[in-house]
Write a protein that holds these residues in place. Structure first.
Motif, PDB file in Angstrom:
ATOM      1  N   PRO A  50      -1.951  -0.573   3.193  1.00 27.32           N
ATOM      2  CA  PRO A  50      -2.076   0.656   2.415  1.00 27.32           C
ATOM      3  C   PRO A  50      -1.881   1.941   3.224  1.00 27.32           C
ATOM      4  CG  PRO A  50      -3.799  -0.883   1.823  1.00 27.32           C
ATOM      5  CD  PRO A  50      -3.133  -1.443   3.037  1.00 27.32           C
ATOM      6  N   TYR A  53       1.363   3.814   2.632  1.00 27.60           N
ATOM      7  CA  TYR A  53       1.683   4.358   1.307  1.00 27.60           C
ATOM      8  C   TYR A  53       2.356   5.729   1.460  1.00 27.60           C
ATOM      9  CZ  TYR A  53       1.131   5.844  -3.541  1.00 27.60           C
ATOM     10  OH  TYR A  53       1.373   6.277  -4.821  1.00 27.60           O
ATOM     11  N   LYS A  80       3.118  -1.584  -0.355  1.00 25.86           N
ATOM     12  CA  LYS A  80       2.736  -0.172  -0.402  1.00 25.86           C
ATOM     13  C   LYS A  80       3.815   0.791   0.094  1.00 25.86           C
ATOM     14  CE  LYS A  80      -1.499  -0.634  -2.005  1.00 25.86           C
ATOM     15  NZ  LYS A  80      -1.578  -2.071  -2.211  1.00 25.86           N
ATOM     16  N   VAL A 165      -4.737   4.502  -3.309  1.00 27.01           N
ATOM     17  CA  VAL A 165      -4.720   3.097  -2.876  1.00 27.01           C
ATOM     18  C   VAL A 165      -6.097   2.441  -2.836  1.00 27.01           C
ATOM     19  CG1 VAL A 165      -2.619   3.426  -1.524  1.00 27.01           C
ATOM     20  CG2 VAL A 165      -4.837   3.758  -0.425  1.00 27.01           C
ATOM     21  N   GLY A 188      -8.229   2.680   1.964  1.00 30.93           N
ATOM     22  CA  GLY A 188      -6.953   1.983   2.013  1.00 30.93           C
ATOM     23  C   GLY A 188      -7.065   0.783   2.927  1.00 30.93           C
TER      24      GLY A 188
END
Length: 373
Positions: A50, A53, A80, A165, A188
């Protein structure tokens, strides 16, 4: 069979630099901050982290996709990354245990990518010019039109992304041999962090990023963990406030990556955006408390200020990066709190730093033993 040779694609950087290649993953257009990872393996874990992202990943390894993907080699519930750049992409795979090809995996996840470009030239350019936004397209090949789409992408500097996330609800894992309870603030988080707690007989509850301290404290955890995550740490003020309250109560606290930055900000240490960040599996870090060096897995584009730490009466640097002397670990004096900028759970990467989870457990033990009966 998927034929990447018939589908052209283009990568356009914010400074006007462009690369033409062939499309991989999903056909379309996607953009974000471009960065590179030097890891020789573990591409599936990287794509599902994550912390990536909002970013386009450049794999510096020449061949990507040759061992396919496996369902349990993920660090979150979905891919992600916003885009992928590779040199040589393999639509076939040799691993017998693989579930599918990387091409099918990326296509199903909606990830737009480009292959057959000079990734060495691209990485050298990023190292020289610094992190910047970029866009990949297999449907808009005219650079002027693509530039208009690129201009719509927000800068990572000042961007809050943990709320995009984090878990949407509290997730609990009770250990059969429970020794301690750890409250996890999910900015995350990677799955292998939680596995490390499970391996140490810890029950845990994973809380959404914006959960108030009072709500988590109702569970009466023995310690708090602040996770990794994407975006600008200075824009995640709600988590900084939570960390401040944990510090006020002096409950054992451990932070990784974004969690490290949250601890620094809570203690009055500023953060800054790095020139091009640290992303790979072979970063040398020195533990200043033991004098030992460890090879670490890293993924971050922001750092805490070494100058602020040097001036602080309450914060001590515990780890430094031997490539550039950036601060990789801190502890709060007279508090049960420490953090590191890198990823001791690795996945992918070496296991040199997993002792930090044991250090956290030991801190919890000492804290519980010091509480009057």
């Amino acid at each position: 069979m998927y034929d990447i040779k018939k589908k052209p694609a283009v990568l356009l950087l914010e400074d006007g630099t462009s690369f033409f290649g062939v499309s991989i993953g999903k056909q379309g257009t996607s953009g974000g901050e471009i960065c590179f990872n030097t890891g020789l393996t573990g591409y599936q874990e990287i794509y599902t982290d994550p912390s990536y992202y909002g970013q386009i990943i450049v794999n510096t390894t020449s061949h990507i996709g040759n061992y396919g993907v496996v369902s349990d080699e993920t660090e979150s519930s979905s891919v992600k990354i916003k885009g992928l750049v590779v040199k040589t992409f393999s639509e076939i795979y040799s691993r017998k245990t693989a579930d599918s090809s990387l091409q099918d995996y990326l296509d199903n996840a909606g990830v737009v990518g480009i292959a057959e470009i000079d990734t060495r030239k691209l990485v050298r350019h990023i190292r020289e010019k610094g992190a910047m936004n970029a866009i990949i397209s297999s449907e808009i090949l005219d650079l002027e039109n693509l530039k208009e789409e690129l201009d719509k992408i927000p800068s990572m500097d000042g961007l809050e992304l943990s709320s995009k996330v984090t878990t949407s609800k509290v997730v609990e894992q009770i250990s059969d041999n429970e020794e301690f309870k750890v409250a996890v603030l999910d900015l995350g988080i990677k799955t292998n962090i939680l596995r490390n707690f499970k391996q140490r007989n810890c029950s845990y509850r994973v809380y959404p990023a914006n959960t108030p301290f009072e709500e988590m404290q109702k569970w009466q955890p023995d310690g708090y963990f602040i996770s990794n995550g994407p975006g600008d740490p200075a824009s995640t003020a709600y988590a900084v406030e939570t960390v401040k309250q944990i510090l006020d109560q002096n409950i054992p606290l451990f932070g990784i990556c974004m969690g490290h930055q949250m601890l620094g900000l809570a203690a009055g240490i500023s953060t800054y955006k790095m020139h091009h960040g640290h992303r790979g599996l072979n970063h040398p870090v020195k533990n200043l408390l033991t004098g030992k060096c460890e090879i670490t897995s890293q993924n971050h584009g922001f750092s805490v200020s070494a100058e602020d730490i040097a001036k602080s009466e309450n914060v001590e640097a515990t780890h430094i990066n031997l490539n550039d002397d950036t601060v990789e670990g801190i502890r709060i004096k007279n508090k049960n709190a420490f953090s590191v900028q890198y990823h001791p759970e690795s996945s992918p990467g070496p296991h040199d730093s997993r002792y930090l989870f044991d250090d956290f457990i030991e801190m919890i033990k000492l804290s519980k033993n010091s509480i009057p009966a």
